[in-house]
Write a protein that holds these residues in place. Structure first.
Motif, mmCIF file in Angstrom:
data_model
loop_
_atom_site.group_PDB
_atom_site.id
_atom_site.type_symbol
_atom_site.label_atom_id
_atom_site.label_comp_id
_atom_site.label_asym_id
_atom_site.label_seq_id
_atom_site.Cartn_x
_atom_site.Cartn_y
_atom_site.Cartn_z
ATOM 1 N N LEU A 155 55.136 46.644 53.922
ATOM 2 C CA LEU A 155 54.579 45.298 53.928
ATOM 3 C C LEU A 155 53.408 45.245 52.955
ATOM 4 O O LEU A 155 52.358 45.840 53.178
ATOM 5 C CB LEU A 155 54.106 44.940 55.340
ATOM 6 C CG LEU A 155 53.347 43.610 55.514
ATOM 7 C CD1 LEU A 155 54.222 42.425 55.132
ATOM 8 C CD2 LEU A 155 52.855 43.478 56.950
ATOM 9 N N GLY A 156 53.599 44.581 51.828
ATOM 10 C CA GLY A 156 52.540 44.427 50.844
ATOM 11 C C GLY A 156 52.189 45.659 50.052
ATOM 12 O O GLY A 156 51.182 45.673 49.342
ATOM 13 N N GLU A 195 57.108 45.638 60.067
ATOM 14 C CA GLU A 195 58.275 45.248 59.292
ATOM 15 C C GLU A 195 57.959 44.069 58.379
ATOM 16 O O GLU A 195 56.965 43.372 58.541
ATOM 17 C CB GLU A 195 59.444 44.897 60.218
ATOM 18 C CG GLU A 195 59.172 43.782 61.184
ATOM 19 C CD GLU A 195 58.604 44.277 62.507
ATOM 20 O OE1 GLU A 195 58.600 43.468 63.458
ATOM 21 O OE2 GLU A 195 58.154 45.439 62.595
ATOM 22 N N THR A 196 58.821 43.853 57.398
ATOM 23 C CA THR A 196 58.687 42.741 56.484
ATOM 24 C C THR A 196 60.090 42.289 56.095
ATOM 25 O O THR A 196 61.057 42.683 56.736
ATOM 26 C CB THR A 196 57.840 43.147 55.253
ATOM 27 O OG1 THR A 196 57.654 42.015 54.403
ATOM 28 C CG2 THR A 196 58.466 44.283 54.470
ATOM 29 N N THR A 197 60.211 41.459 55.082
ATOM 30 C CA THR A 197 61.522 41.052 54.570
ATOM 31 C C THR A 197 61.546 41.227 53.058
ATOM 32 O O THR A 197 60.499 41.272 52.397
ATOM 33 C CB THR A 197 61.854 39.584 54.899
ATOM 34 O OG1 THR A 197 60.937 38.727 54.199
ATOM 35 C CG2 THR A 197 61.791 39.323 56.394
ATOM 36 N N ASN A 200 59.873 38.255 51.381
ATOM 37 C CA ASN A 200 58.416 38.301 51.462
ATOM 38 C C ASN A 200 57.837 39.244 50.416
ATOM 39 O O ASN A 200 56.832 38.927 49.763
ATOM 40 C CB ASN A 200 57.984 38.738 52.856
ATOM 41 C CG ASN A 200 56.481 38.674 53.051
ATOM 42 O OD1 ASN A 200 55.889 37.607 52.991
ATOM 43 N ND2 ASN A 200 55.866 39.836 53.263
ATOM 44 N N GLU A 201 58.471 40.398 50.239
ATOM 45 C CA GLU A 201 57.951 41.362 49.268
ATOM 46 C C GLU A 201 58.150 40.877 47.837
ATOM 47 O O GLU A 201 57.329 41.146 46.963
ATOM 48 C CB GLU A 201 58.588 42.735 49.487
ATOM 49 C CG GLU A 201 58.248 43.348 50.842
ATOM 50 C CD GLU A 201 56.769 43.213 51.176
ATOM 51 O OE1 GLU A 201 55.938 43.726 50.408
ATOM 52 O OE2 GLU A 201 56.439 42.586 52.206
ATOM 53 N N ASN A 205 54.230 41.001 47.241
ATOM 54 C CA ASN A 205 53.840 42.401 47.038
ATOM 55 C C ASN A 205 53.249 42.584 45.636
ATOM 56 O O ASN A 205 53.957 42.443 44.641
ATOM 57 C CB ASN A 205 55.055 43.312 47.221
ATOM 58 C CG ASN A 205 54.664 44.772 47.334
ATOM 59 O OD1 ASN A 205 53.841 45.268 46.590
ATOM 60 N ND2 ASN A 205 55.272 45.479 48.280
#
Length: 210
Positions: A155-156, A195-197, A200-201, A205
């Motif tokens: 995440l990020g 968690e992330t998607t 999103n990244e 990111n």
């Protein structure tokens, strides 16, 4: 099918239990605290059938033998890190564990290339995603729109590349060519943290703007 995140050890490494409809499960990265993990599995009446490793750094393999021996299940690892399991220098425990070397027995199955793996009721696509380590793997479950990404993508953030065999440019290539091509709603389950998607990244990111 469903998944459960179980942070383990001083680095809170994410172990995942990938659970099927019949309570069979695959253990991904049993990094430490074998007794705790064993208790969780027993309380939920899960039936482990395999251990998959995203890579062989010490914080991802610390409870491998304990889980393998108690449940009598095979271990899978990429060929480029097959000899890391019992080598404290390569798996990093010699450097970070202050003399508490992590040494596990050889894996039962060696993954040589990208493929589709069928274990019990589970169908798993294997992606080679080197960079954090030379044998890093990501496990994609298309039916669940989920990828277990190990220490490749967070995440990020992205995986560190200052350990033996790490390569920053190779890591970015792995992420962009193997992970960011997945659907935006794909859930990314990293080796540490939340968690992330994929979507999103792509948007947020900062490391992926390079």
């Amino acid at each position: 099918m469903k998944w459960q995140r179980v942070p383990l050890g001083p680095l809170e490494t994410n172990c995942y239990l990938f659970v099927g409809d019949q309570q069979e499960c695959i253990i991904i990265d049993p990094g430490d605290e074998g007794a705790k993990l064993h208790s969780i599995i027993n309380k939920q009446k899960l039936k482990p059938i395999a251990i998959l490793l995203t890579h062989a750094h010490f914080d991802h393999i610390g409870a491998v033998d304990q889980m393998r021996d108690v449940f009598h299940i095979p271990v899978y690892i990429h060929k480029k890190e097959a000899d890391w399991l019992n080598n404290p220098h390569l798996n990093g425990s010699q450097m970070f564990m202050m003399g508490n070397a992590v040494q596990q027995k050889p894996a039962d199955y060696i993954i040589h290339q990208e493929d589709t793996l069928t274990i019990g009721e589970f169908t798993i696509e294997l992606f080679e995603t080197p960079g954090h380590s030379p044998g890093s793997l990501s496990y994609y479950i298309k039916d669940l729109s989920t990828v277990f990404a190990g220490d490749t993508l967070f995440l990020g953030s992205i995986g560190r590349t200052d350990l033996p065999g790490g390569n920053h440019q190779q890591l970015l290539t792995s992420i962009k060519q193997k992970l960011l091509v997945l659907p935006d709603d794909t859930m990314v389950l990293p080796g540490h943290g939340a968690e992330t998607t994929i979507g999103n990244e792509k948007r947020m990111n900062p490391f992926l703007a390079e």
